[in-house]
Write a protein that holds these residues in place. Sequence first.
Motif, short mmCIF file in Angstrom:
data_model
loop_
_atom_site.label_atom_id
_atom_site.label_comp_id
_atom_site.label_asym_id
_atom_site.label_seq_id
_atom_site.Cartn_x
_atom_site.Cartn_y
_atom_site.Cartn_z
N LYS A 24 0.90 -1.07 -0.03
CA LYS A 24 0.11 -0.11 -0.22
C LYS A 24 0.89 1.19 0.03
CE LYS A 24 -4.08 -1.66 2.35
NZ LYS A 24 -4.84 -1.52 3.68
N MET A 25 0.75 2.08 -1.00
CA MET A 25 1.36 3.37 -0.95
C MET A 25 0.28 4.47 -0.67
SD MET A 25 4.27 3.01 -3.61
CE MET A 25 3.83 1.80 -4.94
N GLU A 26 0.99 5.52 -0.23
CA GLU A 26 0.32 6.87 0.15
C GLU A 26 1.03 7.53 -0.33
OE1 GLU A 26 -2.48 8.30 3.92
OE2 GLU A 26 -0.36 7.04 4.15
N VAL A 27 0.62 8.61 -1.38
CA VAL A 27 1.26 9.65 -1.76
C VAL A 27 0.56 10.90 -1.60
CG1 VAL A 27 2.32 10.66 -3.76
CG2 VAL A 27 2.40 7.98 -3.47
N TYR A 28 1.17 11.70 -0.88
CA TYR A 28 0.42 13.02 -0.62
C TYR A 28 1.21 14.57 -0.57
CZ TYR A 28 1.88 12.00 4.18
OH TYR A 28 2.61 11.65 5.07
N GLU A 66 -6.11 13.72 -6.79
CA GLU A 66 -5.02 12.89 -7.34
C GLU A 66 -3.88 13.71 -7.01
OE1 GLU A 66 -5.45 10.61 -10.76
OE2 GLU A 66 -7.04 9.43 -9.95
N TYR A 69 -3.52 13.79 -2.85
CA TYR A 69 -3.53 12.74 -2.13
C TYR A 69 -3.99 11.41 -2.84
CZ TYR A 69 -4.51 9.65 1.69
OH TYR A 69 -4.16 8.38 2.39
N GLN A 70 -3.16 10.47 -2.97
CA GLN A 70 -3.36 9.39 -3.79
C GLN A 70 -2.84 8.04 -2.96
OE1 GLN A 70 -1.62 9.73 -7.53
NE2 GLN A 70 -2.95 8.60 -8.56
N THR A 71 -3.81 6.97 -2.83
CA THR A 71 -3.29 5.76 -2.33
C THR A 71 -3.44 4.72 -3.42
OG1 THR A 71 -5.30 5.11 -1.78
CG2 THR A 71 -4.14 6.12 -0.17
N ARG A 73 -2.65 0.29 -4.27
CA ARG A 73 -2.49 -0.76 -3.79
C ARG A 73 -2.30 -1.97 -4.48
NH1 ARG A 73 -5.28 -5.12 -3.08
NH2 ARG A 73 -5.44 -6.52 -1.03
#
Length: 102
Positions: A24-28, A66, A69-71, A73
Motif C-alpha cells: 500500500k502506498m500513500e502519496v500526498y 489525485e 492525495y493518492q493511495t 494498492r
Amino acid sequence: MIHYTCDSCKRIIDPSDDVRYVVKMEVYATMDPAADGDSDDERDHLEEVQQILERLEDADDEALGEDVYQTMRYDLCPECRRKFLKNPLGREPMKQFDFSQN
Ligand SMILES: [Zn+2]
C-alpha cells in the motif's frame, strides 16, 4: 474462488503455494513551512491542506484529489515483493558491476 494476480509480473498467486504480499502506498502533497516564513504562514498552509482534504471527502474533484492525495494498492508475489523491497522507487539499477574491467 478468488484468484489474485501479481500486479508486477502478472502471474497468478496461488494461495496454497505462495504468500501474497500487499503493498500500500500513500502519496500526498506536503507544504513545508518556508524557511524564512513566520508561523502564520505555516498555519495557513496546514489549513489549506486540511480544507483540500475535507473537500476530497465529498469529492467530485478527483483530478485535484489525485494531485494532493493518492493511495495505491498492489498485490505482489514473493519474487516481486523481494524486488520491490530492493528498489521501491523503480530506480535504474546501479550498473557499476557491468561496466567493470573494460
Ligand atoms: Zn510477481
